[in-house]
Enzyme design. Structure first.
Site, PDB file in Angstrom:
ATOM      1  N   GLY A 196       0.806  -1.222   0.000  1.00 43.78           N
ATOM      2  CA  GLY A 196       0.000   0.000   0.000  1.00 43.78           C
ATOM      3  C   GLY A 196       0.833   1.263   0.000  1.00 43.78           C
ATOM      4  O   GLY A 196       2.019   1.241  -0.341  1.00 43.78           O
ATOM      5  N   ASN A 197       0.175   2.389   0.380  1.00 38.49           N
ATOM      6  CA  ASN A 197       0.788   3.721   0.268  1.00 38.49           C
ATOM      7  C   ASN A 197       1.323   3.871  -1.166  1.00 38.49           C
ATOM      8  O   ASN A 197       2.475   4.190  -1.403  1.00 38.49           O
ATOM      9  CB  ASN A 197       1.902   3.910   1.305  1.00 38.49           C
ATOM     10  CG  ASN A 197       2.348   5.364   1.375  1.00 38.49           C
ATOM     11  OD1 ASN A 197       3.517   5.687   1.327  1.00 38.49           O
ATOM     12  ND2 ASN A 197       1.390   6.263   1.454  1.00 38.49           N
ATOM     13  N   LEU A 198       0.406   3.642  -2.090  1.00 45.11           N
ATOM     14  CA  LEU A 198       0.786   3.473  -3.493  1.00 45.11           C
ATOM     15  C   LEU A 198       1.362   4.746  -4.099  1.00 45.11           C
ATOM     16  O   LEU A 198       0.897   5.849  -3.810  1.00 45.11           O
ATOM     17  CB  LEU A 198      -0.445   3.029  -4.297  1.00 45.11           C
ATOM     18  CG  LEU A 198      -1.105   1.739  -3.823  1.00 45.11           C
ATOM     19  CD1 LEU A 198      -2.290   1.390  -4.713  1.00 45.11           C
ATOM     20  CD2 LEU A 198      -0.116   0.575  -3.775  1.00 45.11           C
TER      21      LEU A 198
ATOM     22  N   GLN B 296       3.559   6.092  -7.996  1.00 44.44           N
ATOM     23  CA  GLN B 296       3.560   5.806  -9.439  1.00 44.44           C
ATOM     24  C   GLN B 296       4.291   4.498  -9.761  1.00 44.44           C
ATOM     25  O   GLN B 296       3.968   3.850 -10.748  1.00 44.44           O
ATOM     26  CB  GLN B 296       4.164   6.992 -10.206  1.00 44.44           C
ATOM     27  CG  GLN B 296       3.985   6.908 -11.720  1.00 44.44           C
ATOM     28  CD  GLN B 296       2.536   6.678 -12.157  1.00 44.44           C
ATOM     29  OE1 GLN B 296       1.619   7.333 -11.662  1.00 44.44           O
ATOM     30  NE2 GLN B 296       2.297   5.711 -13.061  1.00 44.44           N
TER      31      GLN B 296
ATOM     32  N   HIS C 257       4.091   1.676  -8.053  1.00 46.73           N
ATOM     33  CA  HIS C 257       3.087   0.605  -7.937  1.00 46.73           C
ATOM     34  C   HIS C 257       2.094   0.681  -9.092  1.00 46.73           C
ATOM     35  O   HIS C 257       1.688  -0.340  -9.649  1.00 46.73           O
ATOM     36  CB  HIS C 257       2.290   0.753  -6.638  1.00 46.73           C
ATOM     37  CG  HIS C 257       3.094   0.672  -5.390  1.00 46.73           C
ATOM     38  ND1 HIS C 257       3.307   1.747  -4.562  1.00 46.73           N
ATOM     39  CD2 HIS C 257       3.734  -0.380  -4.820  1.00 46.73           C
ATOM     40  CE1 HIS C 257       4.035   1.373  -3.531  1.00 46.73           C
ATOM     41  NE2 HIS C 257       4.317   0.093  -3.655  1.00 46.73           N
TER      42      HIS C 257
ATOM     43  N   GLN D 172       7.751  -9.435   7.733  1.00 46.57           N
ATOM     44  CA  GLN D 172       8.995  -9.035   7.052  1.00 46.57           C
ATOM     45  C   GLN D 172       9.664  -7.836   7.701  1.00 46.57           C
ATOM     46  O   GLN D 172      10.653  -7.325   7.184  1.00 46.57           O
ATOM     47  CB  GLN D 172       8.735  -8.791   5.567  1.00 46.57           C
ATOM     48  CG  GLN D 172       7.885  -7.578   5.236  1.00 46.57           C
ATOM     49  CD  GLN D 172       7.561  -7.509   3.757  1.00 46.57           C
ATOM     50  OE1 GLN D 172       6.726  -8.272   3.275  1.00 46.57           O
ATOM     51  NE2 GLN D 172       8.208  -6.623   3.017  1.00 46.57           N
TER      52      GLN D 172
ATOM     53  N   GLY E 127       8.645  -4.794  -8.599  1.00 44.69           N
ATOM     54  CA  GLY E 127       9.514  -3.721  -9.062  1.00 44.69           C
ATOM     55  C   GLY E 127      10.983  -4.130  -8.998  1.00 44.69           C
ATOM     56  O   GLY E 127      11.422  -4.821  -8.079  1.00 44.69           O
TER      57      GLY E 127
ATOM     58  N   GLN F 288      14.923  -8.719  -3.783  1.00 42.91           N
ATOM     59  CA  GLN F 288      13.604  -9.313  -3.516  1.00 42.91           C
ATOM     60  C   GLN F 288      13.071 -10.017  -4.766  1.00 42.91           C
ATOM     61  O   GLN F 288      12.546 -11.136  -4.700  1.00 42.91           O
ATOM     62  CB  GLN F 288      12.630  -8.219  -3.071  1.00 42.91           C
ATOM     63  CG  GLN F 288      11.178  -8.666  -3.054  1.00 42.91           C
ATOM     64  CD  GLN F 288      10.247  -7.628  -2.476  1.00 42.91           C
ATOM     65  OE1 GLN F 288      10.155  -7.487  -1.268  1.00 42.91           O
ATOM     66  NE2 GLN F 288       9.523  -6.904  -3.302  1.00 42.91           N
TER      67      GLN F 288
HETATM   68  O1  PAF Z   1       7.790  -5.047  -2.073  1.00 37.79           O
HETATM   69  C1  PAF Z   1       6.866  -5.046  -1.235  1.00 37.79           C
HETATM   70  O2  PAF Z   1       6.073  -4.105  -1.141  1.00 37.79           O
HETATM   71  C2  PAF Z   1       6.708  -6.237  -0.312  1.00 37.79           C
HETATM   72  O3  PAF Z   1       7.930  -6.749   0.085  1.00 37.79           O
HETATM   73  C3  PAF Z   1       5.805  -7.347  -0.890  1.00 37.79           C
HETATM   74  C4  PAF Z   1       6.439  -7.979  -2.125  1.00 37.79           C
HETATM   75  C5  PAF Z   1       4.453  -6.794  -1.228  1.00 37.79           C
HETATM   76  C6  PAF Z   1       5.627  -8.464   0.154  1.00 37.79           C
HETATM   77  O4  PAF Z   1       5.022  -7.992   1.312  1.00 37.79           O
END
Ligand code: PAF
Length: 282
Positions: free
Chosen positions: A31-33, A35, A37, A61, A149, A155
């Site tokens: 969230g807190n999207l 550009q 995302h 995480q 991304g 990741q």
């Molecule tokens: O990149 C992120 O925002 C997070 O690590 C993800 C992939 C949504 C997992 O919680």
């Protein structure tokens, strides 16, 4: 666009789309999207008729002392942004939907090795939290493709390795980083920066660009890393690491490798920023 919070409702909607033969894309987010995302969701549209975005701030995480409580939660605004770009479904589960037995008792998914270097060395347990939640979201949605991304390059590789190792039947797609005009990679954490820190933040990408240039000139890798660390410090950042790796598996690189990535993490005040730059060598 529907917002769904429960698993049964999610499965019901997805079953209808699948019965109609539609391809489904998933964009997992916290969230807190921004550009970055939205670009992932727009790119998802090129791969599937139905685009699902998930928003879940995944406690698993975050390490002790990290920013879980401070992490911005802006669900109503995020929903409007997703509606505007024609996303089909927002999945926004509560923690009890994702971890019904609690976090401690949750089965984990771990990619050894790749999860323990670079950001994984500085943030123990972080990638286990990421792969566990992403694996669960992939099982819940069962998409044909999932998009992530490239800003979070490690990741992306960890998730790709997980999907490959567990034979998950989908494509993992990496999408290029979206940047501010001054080069700063878009990130939810940029919102933590003070005005003065924000002014200094582009030094991270500038340093990577300069490191890339020096690598292309054939400078020794160790020297390139050391110079980059120095230039980050000169710009008032506290580097965690700068490392030149092979882009395929993040192993330490040599000039014999032709697909390289320079990765960096640095603190600006209390905010930890990461970025990377791909460098192709002839
Ligand atoms: O990149 C992120 O925002 C997070 O690590 C993800 C992939 C949504 C997992 O919680």
């Amino acid at each position: 666009m529907e917002r769904i919070e429960q698993l049964a409702a999610l499965r019901g909607q997805l079953a209808q789309w699948r019965a109609a033969g539609e391809r489904i894309a998933l964009v997992p987010t916290m969230g807190n999207l921004h550009q970055g995302h939205l670009t992932l969701a727009q790119e998802a549209r090129r791969h599937a008729g139905r685009v699902v975005v998930s928003i879940f701030v995944n406690p698993l995480q975050f390490g002790a002392g990290e920013d879980l409580d401070a992490y911005p939660r802006t669900l109503e605004r995020d929903q409007r942004l997703l509606e505007d770009i024609g996303c089909d479904l927002l999945f926004a589960p509560q923690t009890t939907v994702i971890y019904p037995h609690g976090q401690r008792e949750q089965t984990r998914v771990e990619v050894p090795g790749l999860s323990e270097i670079l950001c994984g060395a500085s943030r123990p347990g972080h990638f286990v939290g990421v792969t566990t939640v992403v694996c669960k979201l992939l099982n819940m949605v069962q998409p044909d493709v999932a998009l992530f991304g490239e800003k979070d390059f490690q990741q992306l590789l960890v998730i790709r390795r997980m999907a490959e190792d567990l034979n998950l039947p989908l494509d993992i797609i990496g999408v290029p980083t979206v940047r501010e005009p001054d080069g700063l990679a878009l990130s939810s954490r940029n919102g933590y920066l003070t005005a003065e820190e924000r002014q200094r933040a582009p030094a991270l990408y500038r340093t990577l660009t300069e490191a890339g240039r020096r690598l292309s000139l054939g400078k020794a890798i160790d020297a390139v890393e050391q110079t980059a660390l120095m230039s980050l410090r000169d710009a008032g950042l506290q580097p965690d690491y700068v490392s030149v790796r092979t882009a395929i598996d993040l192993m330490p690189a040599t000039h014999e490798d032709n697909d390289l990535v320079v990765l960096a993490a640095a603190f600006l005040g209390r905010t930890r920023l990461i970025d990377n730059l791909r460098v192709m060598q002839a």
